[in-house]
Scaffold this motif. Structure first.
Motif, short mmCIF file in Angstrom:
data_model
loop_
_atom_site.label_atom_id
_atom_site.label_comp_id
_atom_site.label_asym_id
_atom_site.label_seq_id
_atom_site.Cartn_x
_atom_site.Cartn_y
_atom_site.Cartn_z
N ASP A 259 -60.53 -18.10 26.83
CA ASP A 259 -59.09 -17.85 26.95
C ASP A 259 -58.79 -16.37 27.22
O ASP A 259 -58.05 -16.04 28.15
CB ASP A 259 -58.36 -18.28 25.68
N ASP A 260 -59.38 -15.49 26.41
CA ASP A 260 -59.08 -14.05 26.53
C ASP A 260 -59.63 -13.46 27.82
O ASP A 260 -58.93 -12.75 28.54
CB ASP A 260 -59.63 -13.28 25.33
N PHE A 261 -60.89 -13.74 28.11
CA PHE A 261 -61.50 -13.16 29.30
C PHE A 261 -60.88 -13.75 30.56
O PHE A 261 -60.68 -13.04 31.55
CB PHE A 261 -63.01 -13.38 29.30
N GLY A 262 -60.55 -15.02 30.51
CA GLY A 262 -59.89 -15.64 31.64
C GLY A 262 -58.54 -15.02 31.95
O GLY A 262 -58.13 -14.90 33.11
N GLN A 263 -57.87 -14.56 30.90
CA GLN A 263 -56.56 -13.95 31.07
C GLN A 263 -56.66 -12.56 31.70
O GLN A 263 -55.81 -12.17 32.50
CB GLN A 263 -55.87 -13.87 29.71
N TYR A 264 -57.70 -11.79 31.34
CA TYR A 264 -57.80 -10.40 31.77
C TYR A 264 -58.81 -10.16 32.89
O TYR A 264 -58.99 -9.03 33.32
CB TYR A 264 -58.18 -9.51 30.57
N ARG A 265 -59.47 -11.19 33.37
CA ARG A 265 -60.57 -11.02 34.31
C ARG A 265 -60.17 -10.37 35.63
O ARG A 265 -60.97 -9.68 36.25
CB ARG A 265 -61.21 -12.37 34.60
N ASP A 266 -58.98 -10.59 36.08
CA ASP A 266 -58.60 -10.10 37.41
C ASP A 266 -58.20 -8.63 37.44
O ASP A 266 -58.14 -8.05 38.52
CB ASP A 266 -57.47 -10.95 37.99
N ARG B 156 -68.83 -9.82 43.74
CA ARG B 156 -69.87 -10.27 42.79
C ARG B 156 -69.26 -10.39 41.39
O ARG B 156 -69.63 -11.27 40.63
CB ARG B 156 -71.05 -9.30 42.75
N TRP B 157 -68.36 -9.48 41.04
CA TRP B 157 -67.67 -9.54 39.74
C TRP B 157 -66.99 -10.90 39.58
O TRP B 157 -67.12 -11.55 38.55
CB TRP B 157 -66.67 -8.40 39.62
N GLY B 158 -66.29 -11.32 40.62
CA GLY B 158 -65.61 -12.60 40.56
C GLY B 158 -66.58 -13.75 40.33
O GLY B 158 -66.31 -14.67 39.54
N ASP B 159 -67.73 -13.71 41.00
CA ASP B 159 -68.74 -14.76 40.82
C ASP B 159 -69.28 -14.77 39.40
O ASP B 159 -69.44 -15.83 38.78
CB ASP B 159 -69.90 -14.56 41.80
N GLN B 160 -69.58 -13.58 38.88
CA GLN B 160 -70.14 -13.49 37.54
C GLN B 160 -69.12 -13.90 36.47
O GLN B 160 -69.48 -14.54 35.48
CB GLN B 160 -70.65 -12.07 37.26
N VAL B 161 -67.87 -13.54 36.68
CA VAL B 161 -66.82 -13.95 35.74
C VAL B 161 -66.73 -15.47 35.69
O VAL B 161 -66.64 -16.06 34.62
CB VAL B 161 -65.46 -13.33 36.14
N GLN B 162 -66.78 -16.09 36.85
CA GLN B 162 -66.69 -17.55 36.88
C GLN B 162 -67.88 -18.19 36.18
O GLN B 162 -67.73 -19.19 35.47
CB GLN B 162 -66.59 -18.07 38.32
N SER B 163 -69.07 -17.61 36.34
CA SER B 163 -70.25 -18.12 35.64
C SER B 163 -70.08 -18.03 34.12
O SER B 163 -70.42 -18.95 33.39
CB SER B 163 -71.51 -17.36 36.06
N LEU B 164 -69.55 -16.89 33.66
CA LEU B 164 -69.32 -16.71 32.23
C LEU B 164 -68.29 -17.71 31.71
O LEU B 164 -68.48 -18.34 30.67
CB LEU B 164 -68.86 -15.28 31.93
#
Length: 150
Positions: A60-67, A97-105
């Motif tokens: 929830d938290d990382f998904g909110q601030y990832r961008d 690559r950040w976007g790809d890694q965030v999605q993996s996490l």
């Protein structure tokens, strides 16, 4: 640091680690009863719930601030590209690559949380089934006890 040197250092570290590695295990038992095959490995429902909750919170938290980081990096990359700096392309690549890694996490967090929730529900269903089966057996036993009283 060159990639060849990095690979060599990794290989040396792996060799050193494997030379000192020792597996902890139980002594083999004679079979049938006695020690558990799993030793003293235990986990409580409370522990599993805490892991699942932490995974859900991170999701929830990382998904909110990832961008925030991705957008800032892409903006900086665009500015650098516009000014003719080659670094802009590299920074743009890093942002992708950040976007790809965030999605993996996020996928991993969701998988952990969902799996633990499913496991908890399945365990409760199994317990209910076992309790129902055992209560049926006790009813049968009472019937046999009744016959012996005659």
């Amino acid at each position: 640091m060159a990639w060849d040197e990095w690979e060599q250092l990794k290989s040396e570290a792996t060799q050193k680690q494997s030379a000192h590695m020792q597996l902890n295990q139980l002594a083999p038992s004679g079979g049938g009863g006695g020690e558990s095959a799993w030793g003293d490995l235990t986990v409580s429902q409370k522990d599993l719930a805490a892991v699942g909750s932490a995974a859900q919170d991170l999701f929830d938290d990382f998904g909110q601030y990832r961008d925030y980081a991705r957008v800032a990096s892409m903006t900086a990359a665009g500015g650098l590209k516009d000014e003719g700096f080659a670094l802009g392309g590299a920074l743009d690549h890093v942002a992708e690559r950040w976007g790809d890694q965030v999605q993996s996490l996020l996928d991993a967090c969701a998988h952990i949380s969902n799996h633990l929730r499913f496991t908890k529900n399945q365990h409760a269903a199994d317990e209910s089934h076992i309790a129902g089966t055992l209560s049926s057996i006790s009813l049968l036993d009472k019937g046999f006890d009744h016959r012996t009283d005659r």
